[in-house]
Design a protein around this motif. Structure first.
Motif: not given
Length: 189
Positions: A143-159, A176-185
Motif C-alpha cells: 500500500w502507498g507506493v509513493g507515500i505510506y503513512m502508518k499511525r501507531t497507537d495514538s501517535a499521529l503523522c503530519s504530512l 494507494g499507488g500515490a498515497i496511503y493513510n493507514d490509521d487502522a492502529a
C-alpha cells in the motif's frame, strides 16, 4: 575531490561512488554534494541505511543501488534537497523524512508499504516540488507506493505535500499507488 573541513568533518563533492559493497552505510559524518551513488550494494542482513544519520546529501543521484528489502537509502528525520533516486531496490527510499525538496523518485522497487516514503509515529514531514514516477511495490500489502503513512497507537503523522507529481506508481497488491493513510492502529474514538 575530498576536502577535510575542521578536523574529521568531510565535504565530498563531484564524485562517483560506484560498484562498492558496504556493510552498513557509506560514511558516518560529512557532506556529499553533486555526487553519484551507482550500483552499490549493502551486505548487512540487519536493517540499515546507505546514507547515515550524520551525513548530508545535496544534489546527488542514487541509481541502481541494491539494498535488499531490509535496508533504506535515507535514514529517519532526514532532509534532502534536489536529489534523484532512480531504479534502486530497497525496503523504502526514505524512512520518516522531515523534508524532501525538489527530489525525483523514479522506477524504484520497494518492499511494499512506502516504496518511496515510509512515515510512522509522530513525524512531521514537508514535501515540495517532488516527482514520484513509475515506482513499484512488490510485496504482500504493498500500500502507498509513493507515500505510506502508518499511525501507531495514538501517535499521529503530519504530512504537507505541495506541488508534487505522482505518475504511474503501482503495486502488485494493495491500494494507494500515490498515497496511503493507514490509521487502522488507532484506538477507536
Amino acid at each position: 575531490n575530498a576536502t577535510v573541513l575542521g578536523g574529521d568533518i568531510n565535504r565530498i563533492s563531484n564524485c562517483i561512488i560506484e560498484n562498492c559493497s558496504f556493510h552498513s552505510y557509506i560514511s558516518d559524518k560529512g557532506t556529499y554534494q553533486d555526487c553519484v551513488f551507482r550500483t552499490n550494494k549493502l551486505t548487512s542482513t540487519v536493517g540499515s541505511y546507505l546514507v547515515h544519520t550524520n551525513t548530508t546529501v545535496r544534489s546527488c543521484t542514487f541509481e541502481g543501488n541494491s539494498l535488499g528489502f531490509s535496508h533504506s537509502i535515507l535514514p529517519p528525520s532526514y532532509s534532502c534537497t534536489n536529489c534523484t533516486f532512480k531504479a534502486n531496490t530497497c525496503q523504502y527510499v526514505a524512512d520518516n523524512p522531515k523534508n524532501l525538496i525538489g527530489c525525483t523518485f523514479e522506477s524504484n522497487l520497494g518492499k511494499g508499504g512506502g516504496t518511496v516514503v515510509y512515515l510512522e509515529s509522530q513525524i512531521s514531514s514537508f514535501f515540495k516540488d517532488c516527482t514520484f514516477a513509475r515506482n513499484k511495490g512488490n510485496y504482500d500489502y504493498s500500500w502507498g507506493v509513493g507515500i505510506y503513512m502508518k499511525r501507531t497507537d495514538s501517535a499521529l503523522c503530519s504530512l504537507v505535500v505541495t506541488n508534487c507529481i505522482f505518475e504511474g506508481n503501482y503495486n502488485t497488491t494493495g491500494n494507494g499507488g500515490a498515497i496511503y493513510n493507514d490509521d487502522a492502529a488507532l484506538p477507536s474514538g
